[in-house]
Scaffold this motif. Structure first.
Motif, PDB file in Angstrom:
ATOM      1  N   GLU A  80       0.811  -1.184   0.110  1.00 39.81           N
ATOM      2  CA  GLU A  80       0.151   0.002  -0.023  1.00 39.81           C
ATOM      3  C   GLU A  80       0.889   1.188  -0.073  1.00 39.81           C
ATOM      4  OE1 GLU A  80      -2.802   0.278  -0.424  1.00 39.81           O
ATOM      5  OE2 GLU A  80      -3.901  -1.587  -0.411  1.00 39.81           O
ATOM      6  N   VAL A  81       1.842   1.241   0.624  1.00 40.27           N
ATOM      7  CA  VAL A  81       2.837   2.608   0.839  1.00 40.27           C
ATOM      8  C   VAL A  81       3.362   2.685  -0.529  1.00 40.27           C
ATOM      9  CG1 VAL A  81       5.011   3.302   1.765  1.00 40.27           C
ATOM     10  CG2 VAL A  81       3.347   2.301   3.182  1.00 40.27           C
ATOM     11  N   LYS A  82       3.928   1.447  -1.268  1.00 40.57           N
ATOM     12  CA  LYS A  82       4.571   1.829  -2.697  1.00 40.57           C
ATOM     13  C   LYS A  82       3.555   2.193  -3.640  1.00 40.57           C
ATOM     14  CE  LYS A  82       8.570  -0.985  -2.056  1.00 40.57           C
ATOM     15  NZ  LYS A  82       9.625  -1.872  -2.664  1.00 40.57           N
ATOM     16  N   LEU A  83       2.039   1.669  -3.694  1.00 39.25           N
ATOM     17  CA  LEU A  83       1.315   2.079  -4.468  1.00 39.25           C
ATOM     18  C   LEU A  83       1.015   3.452  -4.237  1.00 39.25           C
ATOM     19  CD1 LEU A  83      -1.484  -1.040  -4.405  1.00 39.25           C
ATOM     20  CD2 LEU A  83      -0.220   0.020  -6.496  1.00 39.25           C
ATOM     21  N   SER A  84       0.960   3.744  -3.122  1.00 33.27           N
ATOM     22  CA  SER A  84       0.583   4.985  -2.788  1.00 33.27           C
ATOM     23  C   SER A  84       1.701   6.130  -3.407  1.00 33.27           C
ATOM     24  CB  SER A  84       0.278   5.586  -1.276  1.00 33.27           C
ATOM     25  OG  SER A  84      -0.020   6.971  -0.999  1.00 33.27           O
ATOM     26  N   ALA A  85       2.989   5.750  -3.198  1.00 31.74           N
ATOM     27  CA  ALA A  85       4.189   6.482  -3.315  1.00 31.74           C
ATOM     28  C   ALA A  85       4.129   6.741  -5.090  1.00 31.74           C
ATOM     29  CB  ALA A  85       5.319   5.930  -2.634  1.00 31.74           C
ATOM     30  N   TYR A  86       4.074   5.452  -5.841  1.00 26.10           N
ATOM     31  CA  TYR A  86       3.948   5.603  -6.971  1.00 26.10           C
ATOM     32  C   TYR A  86       2.903   6.286  -7.603  1.00 26.10           C
ATOM     33  CZ  TYR A  86       8.101   2.236  -7.133  1.00 26.10           C
ATOM     34  OH  TYR A  86       9.439   1.749  -6.947  1.00 26.10           O
ATOM     35  N   GLY A  87       1.599   5.953  -7.222  1.00 24.55           N
ATOM     36  CA  GLY A  87       0.621   6.662  -7.650  1.00 24.55           C
ATOM     37  C   GLY A  87       0.733   8.269  -7.439  1.00 24.55           C
ATOM     38  N   GLY A  88       1.210   8.708  -6.299  1.00 24.73           N
ATOM     39  CA  GLY A  88       1.483  10.063  -6.399  1.00 24.73           C
ATOM     40  C   GLY A  88       2.450  10.636  -7.269  1.00 24.73           C
ATOM     41  N   LEU A  89       3.564   9.821  -7.585  1.00 22.70           N
ATOM     42  CA  LEU A  89       4.709  10.520  -8.553  1.00 22.70           C
ATOM     43  C   LEU A  89       3.999  10.313  -9.821  1.00 22.70           C
ATOM     44  CD1 LEU A  89       7.600  11.161  -9.135  1.00 22.70           C
ATOM     45  CD2 LEU A  89       8.139   8.692  -9.054  1.00 22.70           C
ATOM     46  N   LYS A  90       3.226   9.175 -10.098  1.00 17.69           N
ATOM     47  CA  LYS A  90       2.676   9.199 -11.366  1.00 17.69           C
ATOM     48  C   LYS A  90       1.931  10.171 -11.917  1.00 17.69           C
ATOM     49  CE  LYS A  90       0.581   5.498 -14.574  1.00 17.69           C
ATOM     50  NZ  LYS A  90      -0.518   6.714 -15.121  1.00 17.69           N
ATOM     51  N   SER A  91       1.066  10.794 -10.644  1.00 20.70           N
ATOM     52  CA  SER A  91       0.136  11.790 -10.944  1.00 20.70           C
ATOM     53  C   SER A  91       0.773  13.097 -11.300  1.00 20.70           C
ATOM     54  CB  SER A  91      -0.694  12.038  -9.703  1.00 20.70           C
ATOM     55  OG  SER A  91      -1.708  13.063  -9.778  1.00 20.70           O
ATOM     56  N   VAL A  92       1.699  13.623 -10.897  1.00 16.30           N
ATOM     57  CA  VAL A  92       2.423  14.796 -11.003  1.00 16.30           C
ATOM     58  C   VAL A  92       3.155  14.464 -12.323  1.00 16.30           C
ATOM     59  CG1 VAL A  92       2.881  15.509  -8.598  1.00 16.30           C
ATOM     60  CG2 VAL A  92       4.743  14.214  -9.555  1.00 16.30           C
ATOM     61  N   LEU A  93       3.539  13.469 -12.616  1.00 11.80           N
ATOM     62  CA  LEU A  93       4.154  13.255 -13.954  1.00 11.80           C
ATOM     63  C   LEU A  93       3.225  13.356 -15.163  1.00 11.80           C
ATOM     64  CD1 LEU A  93       6.881  10.424 -13.157  1.00 11.80           C
ATOM     65  CD2 LEU A  93       7.090  12.630 -13.607  1.00 11.80           C
ATOM     66  N   ASP A  94       2.074  12.797 -14.829  1.00 15.12           N
ATOM     67  CA  ASP A  94       1.001  12.996 -15.851  1.00 15.12           C
ATOM     68  C   ASP A  94       0.577  14.458 -16.206  1.00 15.12           C
ATOM     69  OD1 ASP A  94       0.574  10.123 -16.352  1.00 15.12           O
ATOM     70  OD2 ASP A  94      -0.855  10.221 -14.976  1.00 15.12           O
TER      71      ASP A  94
ATOM     72  N   MET B 255       9.112  11.144 -20.343  1.00 17.65           N
ATOM     73  CA  MET B 255       8.223  10.981 -19.461  1.00 17.65           C
ATOM     74  C   MET B 255       7.528   9.729 -20.029  1.00 17.65           C
ATOM     75  SD  MET B 255       7.984  13.097 -17.000  1.00 17.65           S
ATOM     76  CE  MET B 255       9.758  13.248 -17.169  1.00 17.65           C
ATOM     77  N   GLU B 256       7.101   9.575 -21.273  1.00 23.31           N
ATOM     78  CA  GLU B 256       6.501   8.259 -21.758  1.00 23.31           C
ATOM     79  C   GLU B 256       7.214   7.000 -21.303  1.00 23.31           C
ATOM     80  OE1 GLU B 256       3.775   8.634 -23.336  1.00 23.31           O
ATOM     81  OE2 GLU B 256       3.577   6.673 -24.245  1.00 23.31           O
ATOM     82  N   GLY B 257       8.476   7.171 -21.107  1.00 19.24           N
ATOM     83  CA  GLY B 257       9.017   5.934 -20.625  1.00 19.24           C
ATOM     84  C   GLY B 257       8.887   5.543 -19.322  1.00 19.24           C
ATOM     85  N   PHE B 258       8.387   6.334 -18.489  1.00 18.09           N
ATOM     86  CA  PHE B 258       7.975   6.288 -16.957  1.00 18.09           C
ATOM     87  C   PHE B 258       6.501   5.995 -16.814  1.00 18.09           C
ATOM     88  CE2 PHE B 258      12.237   7.884 -16.720  1.00 18.09           C
ATOM     89  CZ  PHE B 258      12.782   7.064 -15.484  1.00 18.09           C
ATOM     90  N   VAL B 259       5.863   6.889 -17.522  1.00 16.90           N
ATOM     91  CA  VAL B 259       4.241   6.912 -17.055  1.00 16.90           C
ATOM     92  C   VAL B 259       3.404   6.405 -18.235  1.00 16.90           C
ATOM     93  CG1 VAL B 259       4.395   8.389 -15.348  1.00 16.90           C
ATOM     94  CG2 VAL B 259       4.236   9.334 -17.435  1.00 16.90           C
ATOM     95  N   GLY B 260       4.109   6.011 -19.631  1.00 16.28           N
ATOM     96  CA  GLY B 260       3.341   5.696 -20.759  1.00 16.28           C
ATOM     97  C   GLY B 260       2.651   4.150 -20.602  1.00 16.28           C
ATOM     98  N   LYS B 261       2.048   3.994 -21.559  1.00 20.44           N
ATOM     99  CA  LYS B 261       1.258   2.470 -21.525  1.00 20.44           C
ATOM    100  C   LYS B 261       2.494   1.428 -21.031  1.00 20.44           C
ATOM    101  CE  LYS B 261      -1.779  -0.263 -24.266  1.00 20.44           C
ATOM    102  NZ  LYS B 261      -2.263  -0.621 -25.555  1.00 20.44           N
ATOM    103  N   GLU B 262       3.578   1.604 -21.569  1.00 16.86           N
ATOM    104  CA  GLU B 262       4.527   0.402 -21.088  1.00 16.86           C
ATOM    105  C   GLU B 262       5.606   1.150 -20.238  1.00 16.86           C
ATOM    106  OE1 GLU B 262       4.369  -2.677 -21.843  1.00 16.86           O
ATOM    107  OE2 GLU B 262       2.343  -2.431 -22.854  1.00 16.86           O
ATOM    108  N   GLY B 263       5.363   1.967 -19.660  1.00 16.72           N
ATOM    109  CA  GLY B 263       6.536   2.848 -18.787  1.00 16.72           C
ATOM    110  C   GLY B 263       6.844   2.033 -17.596  1.00 16.72           C
ATOM    111  N   ILE B 264       7.871   2.484 -16.753  1.00 16.50           N
ATOM    112  CA  ILE B 264       8.574   1.793 -15.892  1.00 16.50           C
ATOM    113  C   ILE B 264       7.333   2.055 -14.865  1.00 16.50           C
ATOM    114  CG2 ILE B 264      10.561   1.810 -14.224  1.00 16.50           C
ATOM    115  CD1 ILE B 264      12.007   2.948 -16.270  1.00 16.50           C
ATOM    116  N   LEU B 265       7.029   2.992 -14.244  1.00 12.60           N
ATOM    117  CA  LEU B 265       6.031   3.303 -13.514  1.00 12.60           C
ATOM    118  C   LEU B 265       4.771   2.546 -13.703  1.00 12.60           C
ATOM    119  CD1 LEU B 265       6.671   6.945 -12.209  1.00 12.60           C
ATOM    120  CD2 LEU B 265       7.019   4.871 -10.852  1.00 12.60           C
TER     121      LEU B 265
END
Length: 462
Positions: free
Chosen positions: A42-56, A385-395
């Motif tokens: 849950e902690v990681k999901l929240s952290a990655y989710g927050g990071l993904k949101s600002v990257l979007d 950014m696409e490499g991190f939050v794109g359809k096949e991105g790392i995040l």
């Protein structure tokens, strides 16, 4: 387990306590492990989710600067209000034009002779023409032949080519008014009627074919720097390349507002706003990464992504990209620094708004090359950014992986609950068997003791 809970009546042992202690000893370590794993996910999901949101959000800000037309938008301004409105696309050339509205386009209108509104006009048909080649016919039944019925039949005709009708009642009576859907002389309308002369009180559908012109069809006319432009509609497109003008009101050539000056320029204010949005979104990304990967030496508390390779990699690549020269940029704007954007020690960037205004004013097209060219800042950052939050991105993949882990963990918890239920039943059975065995032994022992006590040689009583 309520049906198996025996109080140890046979042996006198606290069977319930034995069972609870045994079950808890089996349950506690696994439950702690499951809870710890669930919390980590849950902690990681929240952290990655927050990071993904600002990257979007950052990708959205980049899109406003990276689109082909981002630096080609045009602005329009008018010296007077009320006479025209105008909008310009990227093909419009910056400059000023004097506009004078001479005529407004209007739709053709015809009015029938007056008839009694509540009388049936009888059966027959109306043929309505539009322009030089379009027409359609509406058949009228005797039972539905009042003025309102005829107007409805025209308006609802499936093959209507562009004529509407309404009933207007004035001091002289009621009449049917026909009008074209579209303005201009190409859309003149005609009406003819055929009647069976079976109307009420001598009325006839033929009356509706006798019309007078209540408003002529008219084209719009506008003068652009003295050149006359005629349009079928009040929307004048590309009389000036890339410009659409809507005429609203006729200028009085002899009045105090004979013309309206239209000025076309680059939409620099939108670019300035988008650049400020870029800086704001970028700093949100960096601040989020810094917070998630932080470590407080005093409290010895680390952020949820402290030591995470993805966060480190993203932070490093962003900094590297901003420090690189921009291929395709033109002097004096070959770097973000020249535009007034500099990097601070914590990785965020700051904007010199005065320098930004100056460069937008003096070198607007070069600002565009710095950001929106093929290898410009926007496109390179967007690719990153696409490499991190794109359809096949790392995040994106990490997020999906964590969700799968969470689903598996929930199944493991369900399986463990089933295991513990069976384990508890088994333990009860074992302790119940022991209880019965001890009870039987106690009973046998009591029988032996009683037998000895009743023997004559024991105690001298018998």
């Amino acid at each position: 387990m309520s049906g198996l809970k025996l109080p140890g009546v046979g042996s006198g042992f606290p069977v319930q306590q034995f069972v609870d202690a045994t079950v808890n000893a089996e349950r506690a370590p696994k439950e702690k492990q499951l809870a710890r794993s669930a919390n980590d996910i849950e902690v990681k999901l929240s952290a990655y989710g927050g990071l993904k949101s600002v990257l979007d959000d950052f990708k959205t800000a980049l899109k406003k600067l990276g689109e082909e037309e981002a630096f080609q938008k045009r602005s329009t301004s008018l010296s007077e209000t009320g006479f025209v409105t105008a909008k310009a696309d990227k093909d419009a050339v910056a400059g000023s034009y004097n506009l004078q509205v001479i005529k407004l386009a209007q739709a053709h209108k015809l009015s029938s002779n007056a008839v009694a509104p509540d009388k049936a006009l009888g059966s027959g048909s109306l043929t309505l023409g539009v322009g030089s080649s379009e027409s359609f016919t509406v058949n009228i039944d005797k039972d539905k032949s009042s003025l309102a019925d005829v107007a409805a039949a025209i308006n609802n005709a499936e093959d209507n080519k562009g004529v509407r009708a309404t009933v207007i009642t004035d001091d002289n009576g009621s009449r049917l008014v026909y009008f074209a859907d579209k303005t201009g002389t190409d859309n003149k309308i005609t009406v003819s009627a055929t009647s069976n002369n079976d109307g009420e009180d001598g009325n006839s559908l033929a009356t509706l074919g006798l019309t007078t012109e209540s408003q002529p069809a008219q084209n719009a006319q506008i003068s652009i720097d003295g050149a006359l432009v005629t349009s079928q509609t009040n929307e004048v497109k590309n009389a000036i390349a890339g410009v659409t003008i809507d005429v609203k009101k006729v200028n009085d050539a002899a009045g105090d507002k004979p013309i309206t000056k239209l000025t076309i320029g680059y939409d620099k204010s939108a670019v300035e706003t988008n650049l400020k949005g870029f800086v704001e979104s970028f700093n949100k990304v960096v601040n989020t990464i810094n917070k998630l990967s932080s470590y407080n030496a005093e409290t010895k508390k680390a952020g949820p992504l402290n030591g995470d390779s993805t966060a480190r990699s993203l932070n490093y690549k962003i900094r590297q990209l901003l420090s690189e020269p921009v291929a395709g940029a033109v002097s004096p704007l070959k770097s973000l620094t020249a535009l007034g954007i500099t990097t601070k020690q914590d990785g965020t960037i700051e904007l010199d708004e005065d320098l930004l205004k100056k460069q937008i004013t003096d070198n607007f097209e070069k600002v565009g090359l710095l950001f929106s060219s093929e290898n410009g800042v926007s496109n390179k950052l967007d690719t990153l950014m696409e490499g991190f939050v794109g359809k096949e991105g790392i995040l994106t993949n990490k997020n999906e992986s964590l969700k799968e882990q969470k689903t598996k963990l929930e199944k493991d918890a369900d399986d463990f609950a089933d295991y513990m239920s069976n384990f508890e039943k088994r333990v009860y059975k074992q302790f119940s068997a022991m209880d019965i065995a001890v009870a039987q032994m106690n009973q046998q022992l009591n029988s032996v003791i009683s037998a000895f006590e009743n023997m004559p040689s024991f105690g001298g009583k018998k």
